[in-house]
Design a protein around this motif. Structure first.
Motif, mmCIF file in Angstrom:
data_model
loop_
_atom_site.group_PDB
_atom_site.id
_atom_site.type_symbol
_atom_site.label_atom_id
_atom_site.label_comp_id
_atom_site.label_asym_id
_atom_site.label_seq_id
_atom_site.Cartn_x
_atom_site.Cartn_y
_atom_site.Cartn_z
ATOM 1 N N SER A 24 54.768 22.346 46.901
ATOM 2 C CA SER A 24 54.681 23.931 46.869
ATOM 3 C C SER A 24 53.560 24.282 47.695
ATOM 4 C CB SER A 24 54.189 24.110 45.412
ATOM 5 O OG SER A 24 52.982 23.439 45.184
ATOM 6 N N ALA A 25 53.834 25.697 48.002
ATOM 7 C CA ALA A 25 53.050 26.390 49.058
ATOM 8 C C ALA A 25 51.746 26.849 48.258
ATOM 9 C CB ALA A 25 53.853 27.525 49.417
ATOM 10 N N PRO A 26 50.637 26.775 49.101
ATOM 11 C CA PRO A 26 49.547 26.938 48.194
ATOM 12 C C PRO A 26 49.368 28.453 47.808
ATOM 13 C CG PRO A 26 48.928 26.960 50.566
ATOM 14 C CD PRO A 26 50.396 26.347 50.273
ATOM 15 N N ALA A 27 48.709 28.834 46.745
ATOM 16 C CA ALA A 27 48.578 30.124 46.032
ATOM 17 C C ALA A 27 48.129 31.020 47.098
ATOM 18 C CB ALA A 27 48.116 30.092 44.860
ATOM 19 N N PRO A 28 48.353 32.072 47.681
ATOM 20 C CA PRO A 28 47.537 33.169 48.407
ATOM 21 C C PRO A 28 46.190 33.278 47.735
ATOM 22 C CG PRO A 28 49.467 34.197 47.593
ATOM 23 C CD PRO A 28 49.452 32.685 47.181
ATOM 24 N N LEU A 29 45.357 33.570 48.687
ATOM 25 C CA LEU A 29 43.908 33.796 48.112
ATOM 26 C C LEU A 29 43.911 35.318 48.003
ATOM 27 C CD1 LEU A 29 41.715 31.904 50.747
ATOM 28 C CD2 LEU A 29 42.447 31.353 48.281
ATOM 29 N N SER A 30 43.420 35.853 46.893
ATOM 30 C CA SER A 30 43.576 37.211 46.727
ATOM 31 C C SER A 30 42.618 37.858 47.506
ATOM 32 C CB SER A 30 42.751 37.553 45.208
ATOM 33 O OG SER A 30 41.473 36.961 44.810
ATOM 34 N N VAL A 31 42.926 39.247 47.896
ATOM 35 C CA VAL A 31 42.031 39.990 48.815
ATOM 36 C C VAL A 31 40.967 40.675 47.838
ATOM 37 C CG1 VAL A 31 42.096 41.838 50.458
ATOM 38 C CG2 VAL A 31 43.894 40.360 50.315
ATOM 39 N N PRO A 32 39.820 40.602 48.664
ATOM 40 C CA PRO A 32 38.683 41.244 47.883
ATOM 41 C C PRO A 32 38.578 42.602 47.892
ATOM 42 C CG PRO A 32 37.605 39.714 49.688
ATOM 43 C CD PRO A 32 39.151 39.754 49.909
ATOM 44 N N VAL A 33 38.161 43.316 46.590
ATOM 45 C CA VAL A 33 38.162 44.636 46.382
ATOM 46 C C VAL A 33 37.317 45.439 47.485
ATOM 47 C CG1 VAL A 33 37.925 46.605 44.767
ATOM 48 C CG2 VAL A 33 38.948 44.642 43.952
ATOM 49 N N LYS A 64 39.374 57.975 46.909
ATOM 50 C CA LYS A 64 40.789 58.148 46.391
ATOM 51 C C LYS A 64 41.393 56.576 46.394
ATOM 52 C CE LYS A 64 43.844 60.796 48.806
ATOM 53 N NZ LYS A 64 44.534 61.498 49.595
ATOM 54 N N ALA A 65 40.453 55.792 46.905
ATOM 55 C CA ALA A 65 41.044 54.081 46.849
ATOM 56 C C ALA A 65 40.513 53.624 45.625
ATOM 57 C CB ALA A 65 40.717 53.514 48.019
ATOM 58 N N GLY A 66 40.026 54.234 44.533
ATOM 59 C CA GLY A 66 39.316 53.847 43.502
ATOM 60 C C GLY A 66 37.796 53.563 43.517
ATOM 61 N N VAL A 67 36.815 53.782 44.603
ATOM 62 C CA VAL A 67 35.603 53.292 44.715
ATOM 63 C C VAL A 67 34.785 54.631 44.299
ATOM 64 C CG1 VAL A 67 33.682 52.726 46.247
ATOM 65 C CG2 VAL A 67 36.290 51.869 46.628
ATOM 66 N N VAL A 68 34.118 54.252 42.946
ATOM 67 C CA VAL A 68 32.940 55.030 42.532
ATOM 68 C C VAL A 68 31.660 54.809 42.477
ATOM 69 C CG1 VAL A 68 32.381 56.229 40.051
ATOM 70 C CG2 VAL A 68 35.079 56.064 40.813
ATOM 71 N N HIS A 69 31.036 55.788 43.061
ATOM 72 C CA HIS A 69 29.637 55.082 43.064
ATOM 73 C C HIS A 69 28.640 56.187 42.169
ATOM 74 C CE1 HIS A 69 25.705 55.296 46.137
ATOM 75 N NE2 HIS A 69 25.525 54.754 45.049
ATOM 76 N N VAL A 70 28.136 55.525 41.407
ATOM 77 C CA VAL A 70 26.797 56.397 40.317
ATOM 78 C C VAL A 70 25.637 55.928 40.945
ATOM 79 C CG1 VAL A 70 26.054 56.637 38.101
ATOM 80 C CG2 VAL A 70 28.538 55.689 38.474
#
Length: 251
Positions: free
Chosen positions: A8-17, A91-97
């Motif tokens: 089986s192919a290795p699971a792809p690594l998730s991309v960091p937010v 717009k990409a969902g990054v919120v800074h408090v």
């Protein structure tokens, strides 16, 4: 079928937010960050710790697009945001408090919320959003008709947070939320952060005091004079830093 085909192919690594790659930043001749590299993954919770002047707020501002790095890259969901304006981060969902209160003192609590929430909602959507804000922060619900400038420091901090947390963000960057707050108010603020975390939002918590941040987060990053000196599990951070450098009570 060959053996290699059966494997089986290795699971792809998730991309960091969020990923910072060797980020350095300067304010004029003053260099604030030196080759800072770290990432915040999907549903990840990271505490960024350090003394006053360590560069924590600069990291938060770079991570939300408010400051452009001198060198290095800022990646959001695998896309290069290094020279992108702050509204694109939002717009990409990054919120800074940010640290501080940042409310309109001469407006009521509800007027502050309405101003922030009505831009993208119709009337029924606004009512639902206000209900969500009051659900997150019951103390300000009791003061919805009160001028924001007459609230306590902790209540103003809650109001500032409520304006941006109604819609669970993809990444929340919270800068020194415990600054100047009474311990009981800090407890309430961090209880809300825990609920936001439980929705799957990634968190980057910038703090000088370790107690609450380490209890909330999985990982910790230590910043000293603009450079990362250690990264690892939050369970090891207090021992690495040492009680002599930080107040670990969170108060």
């Amino acid at each position: 079928m060959t053996t290699s085909q059966c494997m089986s192919a290795p699971a792809p690594l998730s991309v960091p937010v969020l990923e910072m790659r060797q980020v350095s930043t300067a304010y004029g001749p003053f260099k604030a960050l030196f080759d800072v590299s770290f990432s915040v993954g999907e549903a990840d919770t990271v505490a960024l710790l350090g003394r006053n002047g360590a560069g924590k707020t600069t990291v938060a501002r770079v991570a939300s697009g408010l400051v452009v790095p001198t060198t290095g890259q800022v990646m959001i969901d695998g896309n290069d945001f290094t020279n992108v304006r702050a509204y694109r981060y939002a717009k990409a969902g990054v919120v800074h408090v940010p640290e501080g209160r940042a409310v309109f003192a001469d407006f009521t609590v509800e007027e502050n919320l309405t101003l922030a929430l009505s831009r993208t909602r119709d009337r029924s959507g606004l009512r639902a959003a206000l209900g969500r804000a009051y659900e997150l922060f019951p103390p300000i619900a009791q003061r919805r008709r009160q001028l924001a400038g007459t609230l306590s420091g902790g209540e103003q901090r809650m109001l500032a947070m409520a304006r941006v947390l109604v819609d669970a963000p993809r990444l929340l960057i919270a800068d020194e939320l415990s600054l100047g707050l009474a311990p009981i108010i800090t407890d309430e603020v961090y209880e809300v952060l825990a609920r936001i975390r439980d929705t799957g939002t990634s968190l980057l918590i910038v703090e000088q005091h370790m107690g609450h941040a380490l209890a909330l987060c999985d990982r910790a990053i230590l910043l000293h004079h603009g450079s990362i000196t250690w990264q690892g599990p939050s369970t090891e951070a207090a021992e690495v830093v040492g009680a002599s450098l930080f107040d670990t009570t969170g108060q």
